[in-house]
Enzyme design. Sequence first.
Site, PDB file in Angstrom:
ATOM      1  N   ASP A 211       0.834  -1.202   0.000  1.00 16.26           N
ATOM      2  CA  ASP A 211       0.000   0.000   0.000  1.00 16.26           C
ATOM      3  C   ASP A 211       0.872   1.256   0.000  1.00 16.26           C
ATOM      4  OD1 ASP A 211       1.022  -0.202   2.544  1.00 16.26           O
ATOM      5  OD2 ASP A 211      -0.909  -0.448   3.538  1.00 16.26           O
TER       6      ASP A 211
ATOM      7  N   GLU B  71      -9.803  -0.727   5.062  1.00 10.31           N
ATOM      8  CA  GLU B  71     -10.367  -0.176   6.289  1.00 10.31           C
ATOM      9  C   GLU B  71     -11.695  -0.865   6.630  1.00 10.31           C
ATOM     10  OE1 GLU B  71      -8.132   1.377   7.718  1.00 10.31           O
ATOM     11  OE2 GLU B  71      -8.014   3.490   7.195  1.00 10.31           O
TER      12      GLU B  71
ATOM     13  N   ASN C 159      -7.335  -0.671  14.054  1.00  7.35           N
ATOM     14  CA  ASN C 159      -8.758  -0.839  13.721  1.00  7.35           C
ATOM     15  C   ASN C 159      -9.014  -2.139  12.955  1.00  7.35           C
ATOM     16  OD1 ASN C 159      -7.564  -0.296  11.306  1.00  7.35           O
ATOM     17  ND2 ASN C 159      -8.847   1.445  10.742  1.00  7.35           N
TER      18      ASN C 159
END
Length: 254
Positions: free
Chosen positions: A67, A143, A136
């Site tokens: 990424d 995400e 998270n």
Amino acid sequence: MEIKIFKDYQALSEQAASEIEEVIKLKPDAVICLATGESPKLTYQLLVKKLIDGKIDLSDCTLIGLDEWVGVPPTTEGSCHHFLYKEIFSPLGISENQIHLFDALSGNLFLECQNMDKLILEKGDIDLMVVGIGMNGHIGFNEPGIPVDNYSHVINLDSTTQTVGQKYFAHPTELKKGITLGLKHLLQAEKVVLLANGDKKASIIKETLEGPISIDVPATVLRMHLNAMVIIDEEAAGLLSEKTLLDSQTASNV
Ligand code: PGA
């Protein structure tokens, strides 16, 4: 999915470096996707040592970056590009034609995604993905809420990622978007190794291994992968239930 628990960061990194070594030995022209961040850093340093000691040869491998922060120049310390060159590509003397990273400054990020997907398709899938896990539950910049059938894409970063991501940068940096391989790449990869260390990761590791499989915690999808290995230290394993600990293939030094 296999869970391996080690005494500390050094021991888990040694295991991760051995996993990478094994893949390269079995398939010298392996396609390997590398995450950045604190979790894999020591693994890469140990890998460099293996190369110097003549234990591995990466000259036929293809190396892909997982990424990148959109809009952050590759020369900026804190970019994934900078990290990978500093920690692994430069010390290993990897040649440019082996390296495939997203250009996060491109005026056409959609094309960047298309090109990455095309490359992986042409190579016939990824042999090994080395990934970390965000606070998270993200993997790469997948995400919470991201569909599992996404390949490469650009995404608005969630507030946790924007805040936690500042740790990589010397100065406050705007981190609004990311470009990343998708969960579909993860699910289709021959093998995935996820690394996590420290008690700050204990809660998200527990959710990942014991909570419901859900895109709300993207890393949980790894439990659907037949050849995924979670390599963690005792601190990151600190909140796991007895059952998970018993199920895990506990390393001898625990
Ligand atoms: P870290 O990052 O290895 O620096 O904790 C993990 C991630 O956010 O994916």
